[in-house]
Each structure stands twice: as structure tokens, then as C-alpha cells.
Design a protein around this motif. Sequence first.
Motif, PDB file in Angstrom:
ATOM      1  N   ARG A  54       1.172  -1.192  -0.189  1.00 11.42           N
ATOM      2  CA  ARG A  54       0.025  -0.139   0.091  1.00 11.42           C
ATOM      3  C   ARG A  54       0.648   1.273   0.153  1.00 11.42           C
ATOM      4  N   ASN A  55       2.008   1.304   0.667  1.00  9.29           N
ATOM      5  CA  ASN A  55       3.032   1.990   0.649  1.00  9.29           C
ATOM      6  C   ASN A  55       3.245   2.623  -0.606  1.00  9.29           C
ATOM      7  N   GLU A  57       2.304   1.450  -3.330  1.00 11.54           N
ATOM      8  CA  GLU A  57       1.349   2.266  -4.012  1.00 11.54           C
ATOM      9  C   GLU A  57       1.023   3.970  -4.120  1.00 11.54           C
ATOM     10  N   ARG A  58       1.266   4.203  -2.936  1.00 14.80           N
ATOM     11  CA  ARG A  58       0.603   5.463  -2.612  1.00 14.80           C
ATOM     12  C   ARG A  58       2.102   6.441  -3.428  1.00 14.80           C
ATOM     13  N   VAL A  59       2.886   6.316  -3.398  1.00 16.41           N
ATOM     14  CA  VAL A  59       4.441   6.559  -3.926  1.00 16.41           C
ATOM     15  C   VAL A  59       4.292   6.593  -4.955  1.00 16.41           C
ATOM     16  N   LYS A  61       1.520   6.632  -7.153  1.00 13.01           N
ATOM     17  CA  LYS A  61      -0.082   7.663  -7.240  1.00 13.01           C
ATOM     18  C   LYS A  61       0.928   9.457  -7.490  1.00 13.01           C
ATOM     19  N   ASP A  62       1.250   9.155  -5.654  1.00 13.21           N
ATOM     20  CA  ASP A  62       1.566  11.218  -5.558  1.00 13.21           C
ATOM     21  C   ASP A  62       2.678  10.918  -6.486  1.00 13.21           C
ATOM     22  N   THR A  63       3.651  10.712  -6.707  1.00  9.87           N
ATOM     23  CA  THR A  63       4.770  10.672  -8.074  1.00  9.87           C
ATOM     24  C   THR A  63       4.091  11.568  -9.589  1.00  9.87           C
ATOM     25  N   GLN A  65       1.190  12.388  -9.920  1.00  8.01           N
ATOM     26  CA  GLN A  65       0.857  13.347  -9.882  1.00  8.01           C
ATOM     27  C   GLN A  65       1.103  14.669 -10.313  1.00  8.01           C
TER      28      GLN A  65
END
Length: 119
Positions: A54-55, A57-59, A61-63, A65
Motif C-alpha cells: 500500500r505504501n 502504491e501511494r508513492v 500515485k503521488d509521483t 500526480q
Amino acid sequence: MSSSSAQTLRQLTIKTGVVKRLYKEEGSYIAEVKEAEERLNRLKAAGADGADIRNAERVVKDTEQMVPRTRKSLQEALQALEDLVAGLASEAEVTGSKEYETAVAVVNEVQAAGVANGV
């Protein structure tokens, strides 16, 4: 060289620097997205802990964006530089300068990469 031309060259240098920085920054974000996706895929393949996945995946997604945000800023800066270059094309005192030649080269490089016009 008049002080007006010196100020114009200064603006040309600043706008060229902004485009170069944003172009490089966009490339860095694109590479970072690829690296983050590869890391995520490795974690999934290795059966890593759900929190780690999950972490990761968040990285990703954030990148991801950051790419369109940087692209928008780059397009705006490129347009400003293109307008300035076009406006100075008839000023012989400026067009023979290293700053002008650098600006034209940067505009051509970024356009060739498909940044202009939202490509």
C-alpha cells in the motif's frame, strides 16, 4: 549594448533557465514513476506485507500526480519563452547574443520532445 538590451538578455536568461529546470524536473518525475512502479511490482511478486505494498502504491500515485502538474508549468514557461524569442527576432542586437541562441536551442529541444501544445 544598451541597458534595455541588457535587461532583455537577463529576462531571456531567466526564462530559459526556468524552462530548462522544469523540463529536467519533468523527466525526473517520469523516471521516478517508472522506478516506483518497478519497486511496487517487485514487492507484489515477492509477496510482501500488505502495508509495504500500500505504501509503494501511494508513492506511485503521488509521483504520477506530479507529472501533469510539472507539464502544465513547463508548457506555460515554454509559451512565455517562445513569445519572448518571437518578439525579439527582429532585434539584431539581441539575436546575435549567446543568450538568444541558447533560448532558441532550448525552445527547439523542448518542442521536439513533444511538450508544446499539450502533447
